[in-house]
Every structure is written in structure tokens, then in C-alpha cells.
Design an enzyme around this catalytic site. Structure first.
Site, mmCIF file in Angstrom:
data_model
loop_
_atom_site.group_PDB
_atom_site.id
_atom_site.type_symbol
_atom_site.label_atom_id
_atom_site.label_comp_id
_atom_site.label_asym_id
_atom_site.label_seq_id
_atom_site.Cartn_x
_atom_site.Cartn_y
_atom_site.Cartn_z
ATOM 1 N N ASP A 1 0.851 -1.189 0.000
ATOM 2 C CA ASP A 1 0.000 0.000 0.000
ATOM 3 C C ASP A 1 0.884 1.235 0.000
ATOM 4 O O ASP A 1 1.832 1.325 0.795
ATOM 5 C CB ASP A 1 -0.913 0.029 1.229
ATOM 6 N N ARG B 1 -7.757 -5.406 -6.697
ATOM 7 C CA ARG B 1 -6.743 -4.373 -6.418
ATOM 8 C C ARG B 1 -5.361 -4.775 -6.911
ATOM 9 O O ARG B 1 -4.441 -4.976 -6.126
ATOM 10 C CB ARG B 1 -6.692 -4.041 -4.932
#
Length: 483
Positions: A248, A300
Site C-alpha cells: 500500500d 486491487r
């Protein structure tokens, strides 16, 4: 004169009240400047790929002895693996980066640090020889592993700037609490490391430098968390089964390359961007190249908010929901990838505009150029005049899509242990075995691991700086009055 001296003393007293970390954070934030021409960076990546492929084809044609040529068509691997003396020139890896993270120096020019102790018993006072002791040091370090090891973290592993984690030649696994946190740092290279089974940790003190430790709130359990950082290169790692994301990047991070990695067994693979309304993420620039998105991935790959994301020459072998998603009007440049759709007839679309009405995303800049779409996969492009803008007369075309198998063949960890994480060693229940499949929520304003000691509110910062400026003016005025 007495009044002037008093003002000077007060000035320096107030100056010393401002924590050193605030100025460090401020300086690093100001340096998060995106590349002025991201299209040029994307062009350079494709040029390097095609140059490597051309050299490989030439070797295949001229090779008479029947030996396998070193050149693979992967410009990163061809840069260092073809040198038989690379073990004696490890820091040459820093010259092999591509894309937006190509300027990451890591620990180049610094000393070698040998991890000889796999323990992680004390997050505040780590022992010399441990990985934690090495990554918090102030000076550039090229960190290597003389033997295979499993490092079970108790808390987040917080890096200082100018560090390389070089796992070549060993089988190195990082698991446990945290795991890796890159917060307000720059020039990090993470290479050839297994990162998996990372779970939430925190609510305790953790050291981030030789001179500072502070209280950390509960982390999200990312494999690698990139927070307000730049010049980051993650290459040839194998990532799987973490609590939240595998990688992330948020809070204005930029200058990132994620290359040659193997992702598997995870739900929310990669998040790029803090929120749709966080303006600094507009400068986020990320290259995602030569990765293999493997079995049992759901979504994702990545999920983008704002910024410019170049997805080039990756192999997507099925997904359960979608591959590339976004919101907040990111630019997505997909070139020369292979997208293999799942058998589910309702999940064939590569792309997903997350929680956004059709009328809002029609003008978003999403393009697919030279991609290979398999098993009914389809990419929904968008952007008014996108074809004209994106298909300009480049001398380089993404012809390398047909070489995807060759380019990504060695994705993930190289050498000892192979690219697959040894999942059989881990349970799939409890905090240490959480696969991340139960985490569907997006990031909130309470970002992972952002301890209160590392933050100073903007209003307080403005007040302190304004007070300093006022004292400077007041001192000057007093001096003029006394004259």
C-alpha cells in the site's frame, strides 16, 4: 540591549521546542515532487524492454553453440544477472532500476551490514546483528543475509532512508507483526525477500532511528506500507497472505517502481492513494512492471486514487473480482500486459471504477495499448480523445506483450527456495495466519501505524513558525529602535 538578548534567547528556546521530526517530516514532504513528464518515463520503460528483447532475439539468431543466452528481454535482470561477478558487485543493482523508482539509491555507497541474528525481541532496543538494528540506522547501508533465515517480527519494521534489503543468495522470509513500514523516508530498495503472513500490531513503542522511538498505534497489517515517501523500488519479492494490503502506498508517496514480484493468495493486493479527496496523491507516480499476479487473488492489482500509474508487461493469471480499479480520476496507462480472465462470466472485465457513476468516469484517462486479453477479458478504456492522445507516433510500440512469459518467467524471489512462499509452514487461523480475505474496507483517515508522536497538527506547526517569524521581526525592530 537587554531586551534584544531576551528576544534572541526566547527565539532559540522556541526553536528548540519544535521537534526535530517535524522539520524532517516537513522537508521530506516538500521533496515529494512528481516527474514533470510521466509519459516520457513510460516511454523510456518500453524502450528499454524492447531493446532487451531485440538483443535477446539477436543472440538467439547468432548463437551457434546451443547454449542459453543470458539476455532474457527483462531489462532489470539483464542489467545485473548477466554479470558473473555480481556477488562481488552487489551495489551495482542500484543502477538497474526503471520507471518512476529508478532513482532509488538504497544503500549504494554505504557499508555492508550483515544480518546474523533472526530474532526480533525488542522493538525499542534492537540488538546489533538483527535486521531491525540495521534498518533504523542513519547512514546508507546495503543489508545482506549470509544465511537463510525466518524473521518473525513482533512489531512494525520501520526503515530509515537510504537502505537496501538484498536477499540474493539466501532464502529470507519476513513474517509477523507489521511488517515493513516506509514512513517519510526515501531511497529504499527491497530485493529478493519473501514477505507473507503479516498481521496487525502496535499500541506500543517502536524505534525508528538511533535517536528516536515513539508510540505506534495499531497498524493495518500490510506487507509493505509506503507512507509519505519517495524513490522506492520493490523488486523480485514474493508477497502473499497479509491482513490488509500486500503493498500500500499513500499520503503523497511518489517515485515508486514495483517490479518482478510474485503476488498470490490475497484479497486486496495493492492500494495506491489515500482517498479520493487527498490532493497530494495527485502527484503519485508508480511503475508496475514485469510482475506475476498469480493464483487466488481477488482484487486491487492495483486499486488507484489520483496519480499516474504505468502498468506494463505484467502477467495477470485470473482474478475473482477485477484486476485494475480506481476512483478519484487517476491516470492509468496499461501497456503490453497479459490479462487472463477467470471462468466466472460476470468477472471478465479487467477494470473497475470503484463507487463512481458512469457520468463521472467517462473523462478519466484510462488506456490499454498492446495488451493481450485472454479468456474473454476486456478492458474498458475512457477519456475524451484518448486514442488520439495516447497512440501518438512513438518509435517504440508495446510489442513486447507477446514475450510476457519470457519477461516474467523469473518473477518473485530468485534462487534458493523459489518464488512461492512456503505456506505449509503457517496456520490459516488466528492473528498470525489471517489471509486478508476478510478485509474489504478501504483506507480510512486513521492511517496504519501513524503514531501520535510522529505527528504535529498543521495548526500548531503554523503557530510555531509564525511565532518564530514574529520574533525575528520584533528583534530587528527593537534593534533599529535602540539605534
Amino acid at each position: 540591549m537587554m531586551l534584544q538578548r531576551s528576544c534572541i534567547v526566547l527565539f532559540f528556546s522556541l526553536f528548540l521546542l519544535v521537534p526535530q521530526m517535524v522539520f524532517s517530516m516537513l522537508n521530506r514532504t516538500l521533496l515529494l515532487i512528481p516527474h514533470p513528464d510521466p509519459e516520457l518515463v513510460a516511454y523510456q520503460v518500453q524502450w528499454k524492454v524492447n531493446a532487451s528483447i531485440t538483443r535477446r532475439q539477436a543472440l538467439d539468431t547468432t548463437d551457434q553453440a546451443g547454449s542459453t543466452p543470458c539476455i532474457t528481454g527483462n531489462p532489470i535482470d539483464d542489467c545485473w544477472k548477466c554479470d558473473p561477478n555480481w556477488p562481488n558487485n552487489r551495489q551495482g543493482l542500484a543502477d538497474c532500476g526503471i520507471g518512476f523508482g529508478q532513482y532509488a539509491l538504497g544503500g549504494k555507497g554505504g557499508q555492508f551490514y550483515f544480518v546474523t541474528d533472526s530474532s526480533d525481541d525488542d522493538a525499542v532496543n534492537p540488538k546489533p546483528g538483527t535486521l531491525r538494528y540495521g534498518v533504523i540506522q542513519e547512514e546508507p547501508l546495503w543489508i545482506v543475509f549470509p544465511s537463510n533465515m525466518m524473521i518473525k517480527l513482533k512489531q512494525e519494521l520501520i526503515f530509515n532512508s537510504y537502505k537496501t534489503l538484498d536477499g540474493r543468495g539466501a532464502n529470507v522470509h519476513i513474517v509477523g507483526g507489521g511488517c515493513i513500514t516506509l514512513q517519510y523516508v526515501s531511497n529504499i530498495i527491497i530485493h529478493n525477500i519473501h514477505i507473507h503472513h503479516c498481521y496487525q500490531s502496535g499500541n506500543t513503542n517502536v524505534r525508528s532511528s538511533p535517536t528516536h522511538y515513539g508510540f505506534r498505534t495499531k497498524s493495518d497489517g500490510d506487507g509493505i506500507s509506503i507512507f509519505g515517501s519517495k524513490d522506492i523500488w520493490i523488486d523480485h519479492c514474493s508477497l502473499s497472505r497479509c491482513k490488509d494490503g500486500l503493498i500500500d502506498a499513500v499520503m503523497g508517496s511518489t517515485g515508486i517502481t514495483i517490479s518482478n514480484n510474485f503476488f498470490s493468495h490475497h484479497n486486496e493486493v495493492m492500494l495506491l492513494g489515500h482517498s479520493d479527496h487527498y490532493e497530494p496523491d495527485s502527484g503519485m507516480q508508480v511503475t508496475i512492471a514485469f510482475n506475476h499476479f498469480g493464483e487466488k487473488l481477488i482484487q486491487r492489482m492495483p486499486r488507484c486514487r489520483r496519480g499516474y500509474i504505468h502498468v506494463v508487461n505484467n502477467d495477470f493469471t485470473q482474478w475473482e473480482m477485477y484486476a485494475i480499479g480506481g476512483s478519484g480520476n487517476p491516470t492509468i496507462n496499461s501497456q503490453g500486459n497479459r490479462y487472463t480472465a477467470p471462468t466466472n462470466p460476470f468477472a471478465k472485465e479487467v477494470t473497475k471504477r470503484v463507487e463512481t457513476p458512469d457520468g463521472d468516469w467517462k473523462g478519466w484517462n484510462w488506456r490499454s495499448e498492446g495488451d493481450i486479453l485472454v479468456n474473454g477479458a476486456f478492458f474498458v478504456a475512457s477519456g475524451e480523445g484518448a486514442e488520439m492522445r495516447y497512440e501518438k507516433a512513438y518509435s517504440v510500440e508495446p510489442k513486447s506483450a507477446s514475450f510476457i512469459t519470457q519477461i516474467t518467467f523469473h518473477s518473485g524471489v530468485l534462487g534458493v527456495g523459489g518464488r512461492n512462499n512456503n505456506l505449509g509452514m503457517w496456520t490459516t487461523t488466528g492473528s498470525e495466519g489471517t489471509s486478508g480475505l476478510d478485509s474489504y474496507n478501504d483506507y480510512t483517515d486513521e492511517m496504519s501505524g501513524a503514531g501520535s508522536t510522529n505527528r504535529l497538527s498543521f495548526s500548531v506547526l503554523v503557530f510555531l513558525l509564525s511565532s518564530i517569524s514574529y520574533l525575528v521581526v520584533f528583534t530587528s525592530s527593537t534593534q533599529m529602535f535602540m539605534l
